[in-house]
Design a protein around this motif. Structure first.
Motif, PDB file in Angstrom:
ATOM      1  N   ASN A 209      19.780 -19.377   2.367  1.00  0.00           N
ATOM      2  CA  ASN A 209      20.030 -19.105   3.777  1.00  0.00           C
ATOM      3  C   ASN A 209      21.087 -20.074   4.299  1.00  0.00           C
ATOM      4  O   ASN A 209      21.339 -21.125   3.727  1.00  0.00           O
ATOM      5  CB  ASN A 209      18.747 -19.224   4.615  1.00  0.00           C
ATOM      6  CG  ASN A 209      18.423 -20.642   5.015  1.00  0.00           C
ATOM      7  OD1 ASN A 209      18.181 -21.458   4.145  1.00  0.00           O
ATOM      8  ND2 ASN A 209      18.442 -20.940   6.284  1.00  0.00           N
ATOM      9  N   CYS A 210      21.715 -19.658   5.369  1.00  0.00           N
ATOM     10  CA  CYS A 210      22.683 -20.486   6.101  1.00  0.00           C
ATOM     11  C   CYS A 210      23.959 -20.752   5.279  1.00  0.00           C
ATOM     12  O   CYS A 210      24.121 -20.278   4.160  1.00  0.00           O
ATOM     13  CB  CYS A 210      22.024 -21.778   6.560  1.00  0.00           C
ATOM     14  SG  CYS A 210      22.698 -22.414   8.108  1.00  0.00           S
ATOM     15  N   ASP A 211      24.852 -21.485   5.880  1.00  0.00           N
ATOM     16  CA  ASP A 211      26.114 -21.963   5.290  1.00  0.00           C
ATOM     17  C   ASP A 211      27.085 -20.847   4.900  1.00  0.00           C
ATOM     18  O   ASP A 211      28.218 -20.836   5.365  1.00  0.00           O
ATOM     19  CB  ASP A 211      25.847 -22.872   4.080  1.00  0.00           C
ATOM     20  CG  ASP A 211      25.006 -24.056   4.467  1.00  0.00           C
ATOM     21  OD1 ASP A 211      25.432 -24.833   5.336  1.00  0.00           O
ATOM     22  OD2 ASP A 211      23.881 -24.181   3.947  1.00  0.00           O
ATOM     23  N   PRO A 236      22.421 -14.916   5.310  1.00  0.00           N
ATOM     24  CA  PRO A 236      23.711 -15.570   5.513  1.00  0.00           C
ATOM     25  C   PRO A 236      23.944 -15.889   6.983  1.00  0.00           C
ATOM     26  O   PRO A 236      23.256 -15.358   7.860  1.00  0.00           O
ATOM     27  CB  PRO A 236      24.701 -14.499   5.042  1.00  0.00           C
ATOM     28  CG  PRO A 236      24.008 -13.201   5.339  1.00  0.00           C
ATOM     29  CD  PRO A 236      22.540 -13.470   5.102  1.00  0.00           C
ATOM     30  N   VAL A 237      24.932 -16.731   7.231  1.00  0.00           N
ATOM     31  CA  VAL A 237      25.387 -16.919   8.611  1.00  0.00           C
ATOM     32  C   VAL A 237      26.190 -15.681   9.010  1.00  0.00           C
ATOM     33  O   VAL A 237      26.712 -14.959   8.154  1.00  0.00           O
ATOM     34  CB  VAL A 237      26.260 -18.186   8.764  1.00  0.00           C
ATOM     35  CG1 VAL A 237      25.428 -19.431   8.475  1.00  0.00           C
ATOM     36  CG2 VAL A 237      27.499 -18.152   7.867  1.00  0.00           C
ATOM     37  N   GLY A 238      26.283 -15.466  10.301  1.00  0.00           N
ATOM     38  CA  GLY A 238      27.022 -14.308  10.785  1.00  0.00           C
ATOM     39  C   GLY A 238      28.485 -14.630  11.004  1.00  0.00           C
ATOM     40  O   GLY A 238      29.046 -14.313  12.057  1.00  0.00           O
ATOM     41  N   ILE A 291      19.528 -12.863   8.746  1.00  0.00           N
ATOM     42  CA  ILE A 291      20.751 -13.494   9.229  1.00  0.00           C
ATOM     43  C   ILE A 291      20.377 -14.858   9.788  1.00  0.00           C
ATOM     44  O   ILE A 291      19.294 -15.033  10.333  1.00  0.00           O
ATOM     45  CB  ILE A 291      21.457 -12.595  10.278  1.00  0.00           C
ATOM     46  CG1 ILE A 291      22.733 -13.264  10.833  1.00  0.00           C
ATOM     47  CG2 ILE A 291      20.517 -12.185  11.385  1.00  0.00           C
ATOM     48  CD1 ILE A 291      23.603 -12.331  11.683  1.00  0.00           C
ATOM     49  N   CYS A 292      21.278 -15.822   9.630  1.00  0.00           N
ATOM     50  CA  CYS A 292      20.999 -17.189  10.087  1.00  0.00           C
ATOM     51  C   CYS A 292      21.937 -17.518  11.252  1.00  0.00           C
ATOM     52  O   CYS A 292      22.134 -16.688  12.138  1.00  0.00           O
ATOM     53  CB  CYS A 292      21.114 -18.142   8.898  1.00  0.00           C
ATOM     54  SG  CYS A 292      20.247 -19.711   9.127  1.00  0.00           S
ATOM     55  N   CYS A 293      22.537 -18.699  11.228  1.00  0.00           N
ATOM     56  CA  CYS A 293      23.361 -19.151  12.354  1.00  0.00           C
ATOM     57  C   CYS A 293      24.435 -18.123  12.706  1.00  0.00           C
ATOM     58  O   CYS A 293      25.077 -17.560  11.817  1.00  0.00           O
ATOM     59  CB  CYS A 293      24.014 -20.478  12.014  1.00  0.00           C
ATOM     60  SG  CYS A 293      22.824 -21.762  11.629  1.00  0.00           S
ATOM     61  N   GLY A 294      24.636 -17.914  13.979  1.00  0.00           N
ATOM     62  CA  GLY A 294      25.607 -16.925  14.435  1.00  0.00           C
ATOM     63  C   GLY A 294      24.966 -15.590  14.754  1.00  0.00           C
ATOM     64  O   GLY A 294      25.643 -14.677  15.214  1.00  0.00           O
TER      65      GLY A 294
END
Ligand SMILES: [Zn+2]
Length: 345
Positions: A209-211, A236-238, A291-294
């Protein structure tokens, strides 16, 4: 909710579980979290803001409400002088997630992350990390969670501690790695190998996740999916990462240099790109797609609909045929107006 079941295992057996995270980034944008520290003080200071974002993700189709305890650990709260709020913050975060999850039959996940206190060269730090996870997850377990998400792990060693603490509490765990390096965790394990080790140690779900954005996470998650036997997660990040800049931290804007973490906006994925990611991940056999950050609720709804689901927020999904210029009625418009809209520069 498309995947209905009473436990994480039931949901996984029923098909793709849809996740939605990135709470810290989104609440920072909304003015409730201080960038830099990224500690979720909002849980105590503006609980309604947290509940509202949970609700938006729930309406968009998220199957899991993740308690906002990311960075709500002793080390971080000490830095902010709020160590005395630690227990209240952790308990309140789970209560908020539970309260909203009950509105739509979602699962509730407790959440821990990398602590920045772990050092594989210093054995004593493992005990410090274990104590932090034990108190956070102990409170979460008392408040009532369905499983643990231990995430953004840079070190396999630290991830294994979170897994062990979850197991001691009798809770299933989804353990995901941060992938800021090209191929290996910070303690030197190939990402695929690290996921296999986590699976061998009994993680219910392993993954990333993330990055990384969709484009640079998919090839790696495909290799992980091929080589581990348990369920796999990809969140994933957006943001539009690519081969030259595989992580959001490495994205650079022309003339502006680094854009992480405050100027990532021009790299934001559209809802259509996240919908494409959801289908691609499902087709690879990824079991927990998110989905993670964004993340915004519009991304999550598009992902849910791409997976064939109707969700509460689908009531307001786009109907572009109703648009006065782009829709069916457009030919009746004044030609000058249409020309102005269609002008190419
Ligand atoms: Zn993230």
């Amino acid at each position: 909710m498309a995947a209905v079941g009473s436990t994480l295992a039931d949901r996984l057996a029923g098909g793709v579980v849809l996740g939605a995270e990135g709470y810290v980034f989104e609440l920072e944008r909304r003015g409730y979290v201080k960038a830099g520290a990224y500690v979720p003080e909002v849980v105590l200071d503006f609980p309604d803001a947290v509940a509202e974002l949970h609700r938006e993700f729930l309406r968009a189709g998220a199957d899991v409400m993740v308690a906002l305890t990311y960075y709500a650990h002793r080390e971080k709260l000490r830095q902010l002088g709020r160590e005395s709020d630690l227990e209240a913050m952790n308990r309140q975060a789970v209560r908020l997630a539970r309260q909203v999850a009950a509105e739509g039959g979602a699962l509730v996940a407790g959440n821990v992350c990398n602590t920045w206190a772990y050092d594989p060269q210093d054995a004593a730090t493992a005990g410090v990390v274990r104590a932090m996870y034990a108190e956070q997850l102990g409170w979460a377990a008392e408040e009532g969670i369905d499983f643990v998400i231990a995430e953004t792990n840079d070190y396999l060693g630290e991830a294994l501690i979170a897994l062990e603490v979850s197991q001691e509490l009798g809770l299933p765990a989804m353990v995901t790695l941060a992938t800021t390096q090209p191929a290996k965790t910070w303690d030197g394990y190939d990402y695929v190998e690290a996921c296999k080790i986590l699976a061998d140690h009994g993680a219910t779900i392993v993954g990333l996740n993330c990055d990384r954005g969709p484009a640079t996470m998919l090839p790696l998650i495909a290799r992980i999916r091929e080589q581990v036997g348990c369920a796999v997660a990809a969140q994933p990040v957006g943001y539009r990462t690519d081969e030259a800049s595989p992580t959001m931290e490495s994205l650079r804007a022309e003339g502006a240099g680094r854009v992480f973490p405050l100027a990532l906006d021009p790299f934001s994925c559209t809802r259509f790109e996240m919908a494409d990611f959801a289908m691609a991940a499902r087709d690879l056999g990824v079991n927990y797609v998110g989905i993670c950050c964004g993340a915004g609720p519009h991304h999550v709804r598009a992902m849910a609909e791409a997976l064939g689901r109707m969700v509460p927020a689908s009531k307001y999904s786009p109907s572009m045929d109703l648009h006065p210029i782009l829709g069916a009625a457009a030919p009746g418009q004044d030609p000058d107006v249409l020309d102005a809209w269609n002008v190419t520069r």
